[in-house]
Scaffold this active site. Structure first.
Site, PDB file in Angstrom:
ATOM      1  N   CYS A   1       0.623  -1.140  -0.202  1.00 22.64           N
ATOM      2  CA  CYS A   1       0.084  -0.002  -0.078  1.00 22.64           C
ATOM      3  C   CYS A   1       0.812   1.195  -0.119  1.00 22.64           C
ATOM      4  O   CYS A   1       0.153   2.255  -0.036  1.00 22.64           O
ATOM      5  CB  CYS A   1      -1.166  -0.085   0.988  1.00 22.64           C
ATOM      6  SG  CYS A   1      -2.169  -1.547   1.132  1.00 22.64           S
TER       7      CYS A   1
ATOM      8  N   HIS B   1      -2.752   8.634   5.317  1.00 19.98           N
ATOM      9  CA  HIS B   1      -2.987   7.095   4.807  1.00 19.98           C
ATOM     10  C   HIS B   1      -4.413   6.921   5.310  1.00 19.98           C
ATOM     11  O   HIS B   1      -5.177   6.387   4.373  1.00 19.98           O
ATOM     12  CB  HIS B   1      -2.133   5.969   5.578  1.00 19.98           C
ATOM     13  CG  HIS B   1      -2.217   4.572   5.102  1.00 19.98           C
ATOM     14  ND1 HIS B   1      -1.977   4.464   3.702  1.00 19.98           N
ATOM     15  CD2 HIS B   1      -2.693   3.572   5.795  1.00 19.98           C
ATOM     16  CE1 HIS B   1      -2.268   3.044   3.920  1.00 19.98           C
ATOM     17  NE2 HIS B   1      -2.968   2.450   4.784  1.00 19.98           N
TER      18      HIS B   1
ATOM     19  N   HIS C   1      -9.788   2.071  -0.510  1.00 17.18           N
ATOM     20  CA  HIS C   1      -8.428   1.719  -0.508  1.00 17.18           C
ATOM     21  C   HIS C   1      -7.882   0.959  -1.690  1.00 17.18           C
ATOM     22  O   HIS C   1      -8.239  -0.432  -1.806  1.00 17.18           O
ATOM     23  CB  HIS C   1      -7.840   1.319   0.777  1.00 17.18           C
ATOM     24  CG  HIS C   1      -6.662   1.018   1.310  1.00 17.18           C
ATOM     25  ND1 HIS C   1      -5.614   1.251   0.310  1.00 17.18           N
ATOM     26  CD2 HIS C   1      -5.786   0.556   2.284  1.00 17.18           C
ATOM     27  CE1 HIS C   1      -4.634   1.182   0.822  1.00 17.18           C
ATOM     28  NE2 HIS C   1      -4.939   0.753   1.881  1.00 17.18           N
TER      29      HIS C   1
END
Length: 423
Positions: free
Chosen positions: A171, A311, A348
Protein backbone atom coordinates in the site's frame (compact mmCIF):
# COMPACT_ATOMS: atom_id res chain seq x y z
CA UNK A 1 21.31 17.83 -7.04
CA UNK A 2 18.58 18.41 -9.60
CA UNK A 3 15.16 19.83 -8.76
CA UNK A 4 12.26 17.55 -9.69
CA UNK A 5 8.83 18.76 -10.79
CA UNK A 6 5.53 17.12 -11.78
CA UNK A 7 4.45 17.89 -15.35
CA UNK A 8 1.80 15.29 -16.17
CA UNK A 9 -1.13 13.64 -14.40
CA UNK A 10 -3.18 10.59 -15.36
CA UNK A 11 -5.81 8.98 -13.15
CA UNK A 12 -8.42 6.23 -13.42
CA UNK A 13 -10.39 6.34 -10.17
CA UNK A 14 -13.88 5.48 -8.89
CA UNK A 15 -14.70 9.20 -8.71
CA UNK A 16 -13.24 10.22 -12.05
CA UNK A 17 -11.32 8.99 -15.06
CA UNK A 18 -9.76 12.39 -15.73
CA UNK A 19 -7.98 14.67 -13.26
CA UNK A 20 -10.58 17.48 -13.40
CA UNK A 21 -13.45 15.08 -12.72
CA UNK A 22 -11.44 13.48 -9.92
CA UNK A 23 -10.77 16.83 -8.23
CA UNK A 24 -14.34 18.10 -8.63
CA UNK A 25 -15.83 15.02 -6.99
CA UNK A 26 -13.15 14.99 -4.32
CA UNK A 27 -13.88 18.53 -3.19
CA UNK A 28 -17.63 17.84 -3.26
CA UNK A 29 -17.13 15.21 -0.55
CA UNK A 30 -19.15 12.62 -2.46
CA UNK A 31 -18.63 8.96 -1.64
CA UNK A 32 -18.56 6.35 -4.43
CA UNK A 33 -18.62 3.30 -2.16
CA UNK A 34 -21.39 0.76 -2.85
CA UNK A 35 -22.58 -2.62 -1.68
CA UNK A 36 -21.42 -5.49 -3.88
CA UNK A 37 -23.89 -8.38 -4.44
CA UNK A 38 -20.98 -10.80 -4.90
CA UNK A 39 -19.63 -9.97 -1.45
CA UNK A 40 -23.12 -10.31 0.01
CA UNK A 41 -23.56 -13.75 -1.59
CA UNK A 42 -20.13 -14.90 -0.38
CA UNK A 43 -21.35 -14.61 3.19
CA UNK A 44 -18.30 -12.73 4.42
CA UNK A 45 -18.44 -9.97 7.01
CA UNK A 46 -17.83 -7.02 4.68
CA UNK A 47 -20.15 -6.27 1.76
CA UNK A 48 -18.89 -2.99 0.24
CA UNK A 49 -16.24 -1.94 -2.27
CA UNK A 50 -15.51 0.91 -4.65
CA UNK A 51 -15.29 0.27 -8.39
CA UNK A 52 -14.20 2.09 -11.54
CA UNK A 53 -17.19 3.33 -13.52
CA UNK A 54 -17.65 3.72 -17.29
CA UNK A 55 -14.14 2.65 -18.23
CA UNK A 56 -13.45 1.75 -21.85
CA UNK A 57 -9.83 1.64 -22.92
CA UNK A 58 -10.83 2.79 -26.41
CA UNK A 59 -11.60 6.19 -24.86
CA UNK A 60 -7.97 6.62 -23.78
CA UNK A 61 -5.88 4.96 -26.46
CA UNK A 62 -5.90 5.84 -30.16
CA UNK A 63 -6.22 3.05 -32.70
CA UNK A 64 -2.96 1.23 -33.06
CA UNK A 65 -0.72 -1.47 -31.66
CA UNK A 66 -0.88 -0.29 -28.03
CA UNK A 67 -4.69 -0.40 -27.93
CA UNK A 68 -4.68 -3.78 -29.65
CA UNK A 69 -2.14 -5.14 -27.17
CA UNK A 70 -3.82 -3.71 -24.06
CA UNK A 71 -7.40 -4.76 -24.85
CA UNK A 72 -8.34 -8.01 -23.20
CA UNK A 73 -5.49 -7.87 -20.70
CA UNK A 74 -6.04 -7.93 -16.94
CA UNK A 75 -7.81 -4.84 -15.64
CA UNK A 76 -4.77 -3.56 -13.76
CA UNK A 77 -2.86 -3.54 -17.05
CA UNK A 78 -5.60 -1.66 -18.88
CA UNK A 79 -5.97 0.89 -16.07
CA UNK A 80 -2.21 1.39 -15.84
CA UNK A 81 -1.71 1.87 -19.57
CA UNK A 82 -4.67 4.27 -19.80
CA UNK A 83 -3.44 6.38 -16.88
CA UNK A 84 0.08 6.38 -18.32
CA UNK A 85 -1.12 7.57 -21.72
CA UNK A 86 -3.18 10.30 -20.01
CA UNK A 87 -0.19 11.50 -17.98
CA UNK A 88 2.08 11.63 -21.02
CA UNK A 89 -0.57 13.41 -23.07
CA UNK A 90 -1.06 15.89 -20.22
CA UNK A 91 2.69 16.56 -20.14
CA UNK A 92 2.86 17.00 -23.94
CA UNK A 93 5.39 14.19 -24.24
CA UNK A 94 5.13 11.96 -27.29
CA UNK A 95 7.31 9.41 -29.05
CA UNK A 96 8.76 12.06 -31.36
CA UNK A 97 9.03 14.98 -28.93
CA UNK A 98 11.71 13.59 -26.64
CA UNK A 99 14.81 11.42 -26.72
CA UNK A 100 13.80 7.98 -25.48
CA UNK A 101 17.13 7.54 -23.66
CA UNK A 102 16.11 10.40 -21.35
CA UNK A 103 12.91 8.73 -20.10
CA UNK A 104 12.45 5.89 -17.61
CA UNK A 105 9.47 4.19 -15.96
CA UNK A 106 8.80 2.83 -12.48
CA UNK A 107 5.39 1.21 -11.97
CA UNK A 108 3.88 -0.56 -9.00
CA UNK A 109 1.12 -2.92 -7.99
CA UNK A 110 0.35 -4.91 -4.86
CA UNK A 111 -1.44 -7.91 -6.38
CA UNK A 112 -1.35 -7.33 -10.15
CA UNK A 113 -3.67 -9.54 -12.16
CA UNK A 114 -4.91 -11.75 -9.34
CA UNK A 115 -8.54 -11.67 -10.59
CA UNK A 116 -7.47 -13.00 -13.99
CA UNK A 117 -5.35 -15.73 -12.39
CA UNK A 118 -8.21 -16.70 -10.08
CA UNK A 119 -10.65 -16.91 -12.98
CA UNK A 120 -8.35 -19.17 -14.97
CA UNK A 121 -7.86 -21.41 -11.93
CA UNK A 122 -11.62 -21.67 -11.46
CA UNK A 123 -12.17 -22.45 -15.13
CA UNK A 124 -9.52 -25.18 -15.14
CA UNK A 125 -10.67 -26.78 -11.89
CA UNK A 126 -14.45 -26.62 -12.28
CA UNK A 127 -14.72 -23.92 -9.61
CA UNK A 128 -12.15 -25.67 -7.43
CA UNK A 129 -14.04 -28.97 -7.34
CA UNK A 130 -11.60 -30.95 -9.49
CA UNK A 131 -7.86 -31.30 -9.86
CA UNK A 132 -6.26 -28.87 -12.25
CA UNK A 133 -5.96 -30.06 -15.82
CA UNK A 134 -3.39 -28.86 -18.33
CA UNK A 135 -4.92 -26.60 -20.93
CA UNK A 136 -3.63 -23.72 -23.03
CA UNK A 137 -5.03 -20.47 -21.65
CA UNK A 138 -3.36 -17.85 -23.83
CA UNK A 139 -0.72 -15.22 -23.16
CA UNK A 140 -2.95 -13.11 -20.90
CA UNK A 141 -2.34 -15.53 -18.01
CA UNK A 142 1.41 -14.84 -18.00
CA UNK A 143 0.93 -11.11 -18.52
CA UNK A 144 -1.52 -10.89 -15.61
CA UNK A 145 1.17 -12.13 -13.26
CA UNK A 146 3.80 -9.72 -14.56
CA UNK A 147 3.52 -6.51 -12.57
CA UNK A 148 5.88 -4.75 -14.97
CA UNK A 149 3.68 -5.37 -18.00
CA UNK A 150 1.99 -1.90 -18.10
CA UNK A 151 5.42 -0.25 -17.96
CA UNK A 152 6.75 -2.49 -20.72
CA UNK A 153 3.81 -1.71 -23.02
CA UNK A 154 4.27 2.03 -22.49
CA UNK A 155 8.05 1.86 -22.91
CA UNK A 156 7.62 0.03 -26.22
CA UNK A 157 4.94 2.40 -27.49
CA UNK A 158 6.92 5.56 -26.73
CA UNK A 159 10.43 4.16 -27.25
CA UNK A 160 11.50 5.00 -23.68
CA UNK A 161 14.81 3.22 -23.29
CA UNK A 162 16.00 4.22 -19.82
CA UNK A 163 15.11 2.27 -16.67
CA UNK A 164 11.88 0.23 -16.87
CA UNK A 165 10.99 -1.56 -13.67
CA UNK A 166 8.23 -2.14 -11.16
CA UNK A 167 7.94 -2.60 -7.40
CA UNK A 168 5.45 -4.33 -5.14
CA UNK A 169 5.69 -2.79 -1.69
CA UNK A 170 1.96 -3.06 -1.03
CA UNK A 171 0.00 0.00 0.00
CA UNK A 172 3.01 2.33 -0.06
CA UNK A 173 4.01 1.31 -3.59
CA UNK A 174 2.58 4.30 -5.47
CA UNK A 175 4.42 6.76 -3.25
CA UNK A 176 7.52 4.56 -3.46
CA UNK A 177 7.40 4.68 -7.28
CA UNK A 178 7.29 8.47 -7.09
CA UNK A 179 10.11 8.55 -4.55
CA UNK A 180 12.39 6.28 -6.55
CA UNK A 181 11.66 8.24 -9.73
CA UNK A 182 12.43 11.45 -7.86
CA UNK A 183 15.75 10.07 -6.66
CA UNK A 184 16.72 8.90 -10.17
CA UNK A 185 16.12 12.37 -11.60
CA UNK A 186 17.64 14.23 -8.66
CA UNK A 187 20.88 12.30 -9.01
CA UNK A 188 21.09 13.05 -12.74
CA UNK A 189 20.60 9.47 -13.97
CA UNK A 190 17.55 10.37 -16.06
CA UNK A 191 15.68 13.53 -17.10
CA UNK A 192 12.07 12.30 -17.15
CA UNK A 193 10.30 9.48 -15.28
CA UNK A 194 6.81 8.05 -15.64
CA UNK A 195 5.79 6.84 -12.18
CA UNK A 196 2.69 4.69 -12.00
CA UNK A 197 0.58 2.52 -9.73
CA UNK A 198 -2.26 0.29 -10.85
CA UNK A 199 -4.61 -1.98 -8.98
CA UNK A 200 -7.67 -4.09 -9.77
CA UNK A 201 -8.01 -6.36 -6.72
CA UNK A 202 -11.78 -6.82 -6.69
CA UNK A 203 -12.17 -10.58 -6.66
CA UNK A 204 -13.27 -13.30 -4.27
CA UNK A 205 -9.81 -14.37 -3.10
CA UNK A 206 -8.99 -10.76 -2.17
CA UNK A 207 -12.26 -10.28 -0.32
CA UNK A 208 -11.85 -13.55 1.58
CA UNK A 209 -8.22 -13.09 2.60
CA UNK A 210 -8.72 -9.52 3.81
CA UNK A 211 -12.02 -10.33 5.50
CA UNK A 212 -10.60 -13.24 7.47
CA UNK A 213 -8.02 -10.96 9.10
CA UNK A 214 -10.75 -8.40 9.91
CA UNK A 215 -9.24 -5.72 7.69
CA UNK A 216 -12.35 -4.91 5.63
CA UNK A 217 -15.06 -2.58 6.85
CA UNK A 218 -17.91 -3.97 8.91
CA UNK A 219 -19.16 -0.53 9.92
CA UNK A 220 -22.89 -0.06 10.30
CA UNK A 221 -25.01 2.35 8.28
CA UNK A 222 -25.52 3.15 4.61
CA UNK A 223 -23.00 1.48 2.29
CA UNK A 224 -21.52 4.76 1.03
CA UNK A 225 -20.62 5.78 4.62
CA UNK A 226 -18.63 2.70 5.61
CA UNK A 227 -15.19 4.18 5.09
CA UNK A 228 -14.87 6.49 8.12
CA UNK A 229 -11.25 7.40 8.78
CA UNK A 230 -10.63 8.76 12.28
CA UNK A 231 -14.32 8.37 13.24
CA UNK A 232 -15.10 6.64 16.53
CA UNK A 233 -17.29 4.08 14.69
CA UNK A 234 -14.69 3.19 12.03
CA UNK A 235 -14.43 -0.54 11.50
CA UNK A 236 -12.06 -1.41 8.66
CA UNK A 237 -11.17 -0.21 5.18
CA UNK A 238 -13.15 -0.46 1.96
CA UNK A 239 -11.32 -2.24 -0.85
CA UNK A 240 -11.09 -0.26 -4.08
CA UNK A 241 -9.39 -0.18 -7.49
CA UNK A 242 -7.79 2.29 -9.87
CA UNK A 243 -4.60 3.63 -11.36
CA UNK A 244 -2.58 6.82 -11.14
CA UNK A 245 0.45 8.00 -13.09
CA UNK A 246 2.66 11.07 -12.82
CA UNK A 247 5.31 12.48 -15.14
CA UNK A 248 8.28 13.66 -13.08
CA UNK A 249 10.86 15.84 -14.76
CA UNK A 250 14.10 17.64 -14.09
CA UNK A 251 13.22 21.31 -13.67
CA UNK A 252 15.56 22.69 -16.34
CA UNK A 253 14.29 20.14 -18.85
CA UNK A 254 10.68 21.07 -18.08
CA UNK A 255 11.34 24.79 -18.39
CA UNK A 256 13.21 24.34 -21.66
CA UNK A 257 10.16 22.78 -23.28
CA UNK A 258 7.71 25.17 -21.58
CA UNK A 259 5.91 22.37 -19.75
CA UNK A 260 3.03 22.92 -17.33
CA UNK A 261 4.36 22.44 -13.79
CA UNK A 262 1.86 21.16 -11.21
CA UNK A 263 4.23 21.04 -8.29
CA UNK A 264 7.68 20.11 -7.06
CA UNK A 265 8.83 17.00 -5.21
CA UNK A 266 10.79 18.18 -2.17
CA UNK A 267 11.59 14.89 -0.45
CA UNK A 268 10.82 11.22 -0.01
CA UNK A 269 11.60 8.77 2.77
CA UNK A 270 10.67 5.18 3.58
CA UNK A 271 11.39 2.68 6.33
CA UNK A 272 10.22 -0.64 7.73
CA UNK A 273 9.07 -1.14 11.30
CA UNK A 274 10.25 -4.80 11.28
CA UNK A 275 7.37 -5.73 13.57
CA UNK A 276 4.58 -7.73 11.93
CA UNK A 277 2.99 -8.48 8.55
CA UNK A 278 -0.31 -6.75 9.37
CA UNK A 279 -0.19 -5.40 12.92
CA UNK A 280 1.34 -2.16 14.12
CA UNK A 281 3.24 -1.73 17.36
CA UNK A 282 1.74 0.51 20.02
CA UNK A 283 4.72 2.83 19.63
CA UNK A 284 4.49 4.98 16.48
CA UNK A 285 8.24 5.69 16.46
CA UNK A 286 8.90 4.11 13.03
CA UNK A 287 6.40 6.44 11.36
CA UNK A 288 7.64 9.40 13.39
CA UNK A 289 11.14 8.67 12.16
CA UNK A 290 10.17 8.56 8.49
CA UNK A 291 8.23 11.83 8.80
CA UNK A 292 11.25 13.50 10.38
CA UNK A 293 13.53 12.04 7.72
CA UNK A 294 11.35 13.51 4.95
CA UNK A 295 11.36 16.92 6.64
CA UNK A 296 15.13 16.85 7.08
CA UNK A 297 15.78 15.82 3.48
CA UNK A 298 13.54 18.61 2.22
CA UNK A 299 15.24 21.13 4.54
CA UNK A 300 11.84 21.80 6.08
CA UNK A 301 10.51 22.51 9.53
CA UNK A 302 7.19 21.29 10.88
CA UNK A 303 5.74 24.78 10.39
CA UNK A 304 6.34 24.51 6.62
CA UNK A 305 3.65 21.85 6.19
CA UNK A 306 0.27 23.34 5.25
CA UNK A 307 -1.63 20.09 4.68
CA UNK A 308 -1.26 16.34 5.22
CA UNK A 309 -2.96 13.76 3.02
CA UNK A 310 -3.03 10.89 5.48
CA UNK A 311 -2.99 7.16 4.87
CA UNK A 312 -6.26 7.27 6.84
CA UNK A 313 -7.35 3.73 6.08
CA UNK A 314 -10.33 3.69 8.48
CA UNK A 315 -9.05 0.82 10.61
CA UNK A 316 -9.04 1.17 14.38
CA UNK A 317 -5.34 0.43 14.54
CA UNK A 318 -3.94 2.52 11.69
CA UNK A 319 -5.83 5.72 12.38
CA UNK A 320 -4.78 5.80 16.03
CA UNK A 321 -1.18 4.90 15.15
CA UNK A 322 -1.04 7.63 12.52
CA UNK A 323 -2.59 10.19 14.86
CA UNK A 324 0.01 9.43 17.52
CA UNK A 325 2.78 9.71 14.92
CA UNK A 326 1.56 13.15 13.83
CA UNK A 327 1.38 14.33 17.42
CA UNK A 328 4.89 13.16 18.15
CA UNK A 329 6.46 14.44 14.91
CA UNK A 330 4.70 17.82 14.78
CA UNK A 331 4.15 18.44 18.52
CA UNK A 332 1.67 21.30 19.12
CA UNK A 333 1.61 22.16 15.41
CA UNK A 334 -0.12 18.82 14.73
CA UNK A 335 -3.34 20.41 15.96
CA UNK A 336 -3.08 23.28 13.47
CA UNK A 337 -2.41 21.36 10.23
CA UNK A 338 -5.48 20.26 8.24
CA UNK A 339 -5.33 16.50 7.63
CA UNK A 340 -7.71 14.50 5.46
CA UNK A 341 -8.15 11.03 3.99
CA UNK A 342 -9.01 10.48 0.33
CA UNK A 343 -10.00 6.91 1.21
CA UNK A 344 -13.12 8.23 2.96
CA UNK A 345 -14.72 8.69 -0.47
CA UNK A 346 -13.08 6.19 -2.81
CA UNK A 347 -11.83 3.46 -0.50
CA UNK A 348 -8.39 1.89 -0.47
CA UNK A 349 -6.91 0.90 -3.83
CA UNK A 350 -3.75 -0.57 -2.32
CA UNK A 351 -0.67 0.54 -4.32
CA UNK A 352 -2.39 3.36 -6.20
CA UNK A 353 -4.00 4.88 -3.09
CA UNK A 354 -0.92 6.86 -2.07
CA UNK A 355 -0.37 8.20 -5.58
CA UNK A 356 -4.01 9.28 -5.66
CA UNK A 357 -3.25 11.07 -2.40
CA UNK A 358 -0.46 12.95 -4.15
CA UNK A 359 -2.86 13.97 -6.93
CA UNK A 360 -5.34 15.09 -4.27
CA UNK A 361 -2.61 17.26 -2.76
CA UNK A 362 -1.80 18.79 -6.16
CA UNK A 363 -5.50 19.65 -6.42
CA UNK A 364 -5.16 21.57 -3.16
CA UNK A 365 -2.31 23.61 -4.68
CA UNK A 366 -4.40 24.50 -7.71
CA UNK A 367 -7.85 25.07 -6.21
CA UNK A 368 -6.76 26.33 -2.77
CA UNK A 369 -9.00 23.82 -1.04
CA UNK A 370 -8.54 20.82 1.23
CA UNK A 371 -10.93 17.97 0.55
CA UNK A 372 -12.87 16.66 3.55
CA UNK A 373 -12.67 13.41 5.42
CA UNK A 374 -16.17 12.23 4.58
CA UNK A 375 -18.39 10.51 7.14
CA UNK A 376 -16.33 11.71 10.09
CA UNK A 377 -19.37 12.38 12.26
CA UNK A 378 -18.58 11.00 15.71
CA UNK A 379 -15.32 12.33 17.08
CA UNK A 380 -12.86 9.83 18.49
CA UNK A 381 -11.27 11.40 21.54
CA UNK A 382 -8.02 9.60 20.68
CA UNK A 383 -8.00 10.93 17.10
CA UNK A 384 -8.45 14.58 17.99
CA UNK A 385 -6.52 16.39 15.26
CA UNK A 386 -7.99 18.62 12.53
CA UNK A 387 -9.21 15.89 10.20
CA UNK A 388 -11.42 18.27 8.14
CA UNK A 389 -14.69 16.45 8.89
CA UNK A 390 -17.33 16.26 6.15
CA UNK A 391 -16.93 19.66 4.49
CA UNK A 392 -14.28 21.12 2.19
CA UNK A 393 -11.86 23.62 3.74
CA UNK A 394 -10.83 26.71 1.78
CA UNK A 395 -7.12 27.15 2.31
CA UNK A 396 -4.06 28.16 0.32
CA UNK A 397 -1.79 25.14 0.36
CA UNK A 398 1.85 25.73 -0.48
CA UNK A 399 3.46 22.59 0.91
CA UNK A 400 1.77 19.22 1.43
CA UNK A 401 2.85 15.93 2.96
CA UNK A 402 1.52 12.53 1.88
CA UNK A 403 1.84 9.53 4.22
CA UNK A 404 1.37 5.84 3.49
CA UNK A 405 1.63 2.59 5.42
CA UNK A 406 1.41 -0.96 4.19
CA UNK A 407 1.40 -4.63 5.08
CA UNK A 408 4.86 -5.79 6.00
CA UNK A 409 5.42 -2.74 8.17
CA UNK A 410 6.46 -0.25 5.50
CA UNK A 411 5.97 3.49 6.07
CA UNK A 412 6.60 6.03 3.31
CA UNK A 413 6.34 9.81 3.22
CA UNK A 414 6.58 12.33 0.40
CA UNK A 415 6.60 16.13 0.59
CA UNK A 416 5.40 18.24 -2.33
CA UNK A 417 5.26 21.98 -2.94
CA UNK A 418 3.42 24.31 -5.26
CA UNK A 419 6.02 25.31 -7.82
CA UNK A 420 7.94 28.54 -7.28
CA UNK A 421 10.98 29.70 -9.20
CA UNK A 422 13.25 29.85 -6.17
CA UNK A 423 13.37 27.21 -3.43
Amino acid sequence: MKRVVITGIGIIAPNGNRKEEYWNNLFSGKSFIKEDPLMVNMGINSTVNCTINDFNIDDFLPKGSLRQEAKGQADFIQYGVAAGVEALKDSAISRNSICGDDVGLIFSSAIGGTPTIEKIYRDLSNQGKNDLVYQAVGEHFYNAGMINYPAILLANEYNFTNICTSISTGCTAGLDAIGMSYEAIKSGDVKVMLAGASEAPLTEITYATLDIINALSVAKGEPHTRSRPFDKTRAGFVISEGSACLVLEELGHALARNATIYGEVLSYASNNNAYHMTNLSGDATPMVNVIKQALTEGELTTSDIDYINAHGSSTKQNDLYETNAFKSAFAKEAYQIPISSTKSMIGHSLSSASMMGVISTIGSFIYEKVHPTAHLEIADESCDLNYVPQNVLKKKVKTGMVTASGFGGIHSVGVFRKYQEKR
